[in-house]
Design an enzyme around this catalytic site. Structure first.
Site, PDB file in Angstrom:
ATOM      1  CB  SER A  63      -3.505   3.742  -1.650  1.00  0.00           C
ATOM      2  OG  SER A  63      -3.089   3.269  -0.227  1.00  0.00           O
ATOM      3  CE1 TYR A 189      -6.085   0.669   4.231  1.00  0.00           C
ATOM      4  CE2 TYR A 189      -4.407  -0.987   4.678  1.00  0.00           C
ATOM      5  CZ  TYR A 189      -4.969  -0.028   4.219  1.00  0.00           C
ATOM      6  OH  TYR A 189      -3.782   0.696   3.704  1.00  0.00           O
ATOM      7  CB  VAL A 258       2.070   0.661  -3.117  1.00  0.00           C
ATOM      8  CG1 VAL A 258       2.406   1.913  -2.216  1.00  0.00           C
ATOM      9  CG2 VAL A 258       1.217  -0.390  -2.461  1.00  0.00           C
TER      10      VAL A 258
HETATM   11  N1  LIG Z   1      -0.035   3.375  -0.573  1.00  0.00           N
HETATM   12  C1  LIG Z   1      -0.804   2.062  -0.860  1.00  0.00           C
HETATM   13  O1  LIG Z   1      -1.288   1.799  -1.681  1.00  0.00           O
HETATM   14  C2  LIG Z   1      -0.603   1.440   0.535  1.00  0.00           C
HETATM   15  C3  LIG Z   1      -1.729   0.192   0.562  1.00  0.00           C
HETATM   16  C4  LIG Z   1      -1.101  -0.977   1.258  1.00  0.00           C
HETATM   17  N2  LIG Z   1      -2.050  -2.138   1.443  1.00  0.00           N
HETATM   18  C5  LIG Z   1      -0.858  -0.662   2.693  1.00  0.00           C
HETATM   19  O2  LIG Z   1      -1.547  -0.702   3.533  1.00  0.00           O
HETATM   20  O3  LIG Z   1       0.440  -0.400   2.983  1.00  0.00           O
END
Ligand SMILES: NC(=O)CC[C@H](N)C(=O)O
Length: 304
Positions: A63, A189, A258
């Site tokens: 994210s 994304y 994450v």
């Molecule tokens: N909080 C994150 O880093 C989430 C990103 C992860 N790619 C998702 O879409 O769930």
């Protein structure tokens, strides 16, 4: 600018916390990451970078890419075109929550939760011929590292487990707030989320947030006022439902992912990146937050 010895002390101080959090396992390709990692890097506005621990090891930025996406959108769209599609308020919900999207008729609270970042990805898809390529070009330029890549394994792993993000996108589409093909935007994304960067790369790349929009190579990416606005949103929404706790403990605008990375800035001074894969209950790096807290307290720095 902190001394190298201080960064080493920070790493030593938080190392005992390893083992107390939990590596994100809802993306199978991330579950296998070695949890015993901790790194920190600082880039000061004079352009120097120092680091300690595993600060040169690339990790999945996840994210944190939402900062780059919004920045890119700000260079392509008028302010109103963006803020008519996404809000500026903290969500008070987990980063991938669906309920608010339904209750608030498809308008995501902010660009740093998944719903908001998907709208931003939809905007990028509409305006760019090759959004994935443009994004890689952007991060390579910002970090002055031409070898950065997006991890195809992680991106496809996310795509194969994309039910929740797809649900968010379709729900927004049902309210008329999503224009492009959902799968195409999801692929972009996930490609952004799967970019691999080290703490050193990220602290360099985020320098513009500490330097009124000016990048490490001297180019003006966004204006000083846009930079201030971005930092305001990061301070209120960059750490999801843990933004208040992070403001209390660290006191810097920041963004987590994450993959266990967190970037944070002291405007006019420095950009910092920490990485440690185990997360707390809000999905923010546990040892990483503690490292930033120790750094700020030792330096006596905070934006508050
Ligand atoms: N909080 C994150 O880093 C989430 C990103 C992860 N790619 C998702 O879409 O769930």
């Amino acid at each position: 600018m902190p001394e190298l010895a201080l960064l080493e002390q920070v790493v030593d101080k938080v190392r005992p916390l390893l083992g107390q959090g939990k590596v994100a396992d809802y993306i199978p390709a991330l579950a296998g990451v070695n949890p015993n990692k901790i790194g920190i890097a600082v880039t000061s506005i004079d352009g120097t970078t120092i680091g300690a621990g595993d600060y040169l090891e690339p990790f999945s930025i996840q994210s944190i890419s939402k900062v780059f996406s919004l920045t890119l959108a700000l260079t392509l769209y008028e302010e109103q075109e963006i803020w008519s599609r996404v809000g500026k308020e903290p969500s008070g919900q987990s980063f991938n929550s669906l309920v608010q999207v339904e209750l608030e008729r498809g308008l995501p609270r902010n660009p740093f939760i998944n719903a908001g970042a998907l709208v931003i990805a939809d905007l990028l898809q509409a305006r760019l011929g090759a959004p994935k390529h443009r994004m890689i070009e952007l991060i390579r330029g910002l970090s002055t590292n031409p070898s950065l890549i997006s991890d195809k394994m992680v991106a496809s792993s996310e795509f194969e487990h994309s039910a929740r993000n797809a649900a968010i996108a379709y729900l927004m589409k049902s309210f008329g707030n999503f224009n492009n093909d959902v799968d195409t935007v999801l692929r972009s994304y996930f490609h952004y989320c799967a970019m691999r960067m080290s703490c050193a790369d990220l602290s360099k790349a985020m320098l513009y947030l500490a330097n009124k929009g000016r990048c490490l190579d001297g180019t003006q990416l966004i204006s000083p006022i846009q930079t201030r606005q971005m930092n305001a949103l990061l301070a209120t929404s960059g750490l999801y439902d843990g933004a208040g706790e992070f403001a209390y403990r660290v006191g810097m605008p920041g963004k987590s992912g994450v993959g266990g990375g967190i970037i944070a800035v002291i405007p006019g001074d420095m950009a910092v990146c920490v990485w440690s894969p185990e997360l707390d209950h809000n999905g923010n790096s546990l040892a990483g937050t503690a490292a930033l807290e120790t750094l700020c307290q030792t330096l006596g720095r905070s934006i508050f």
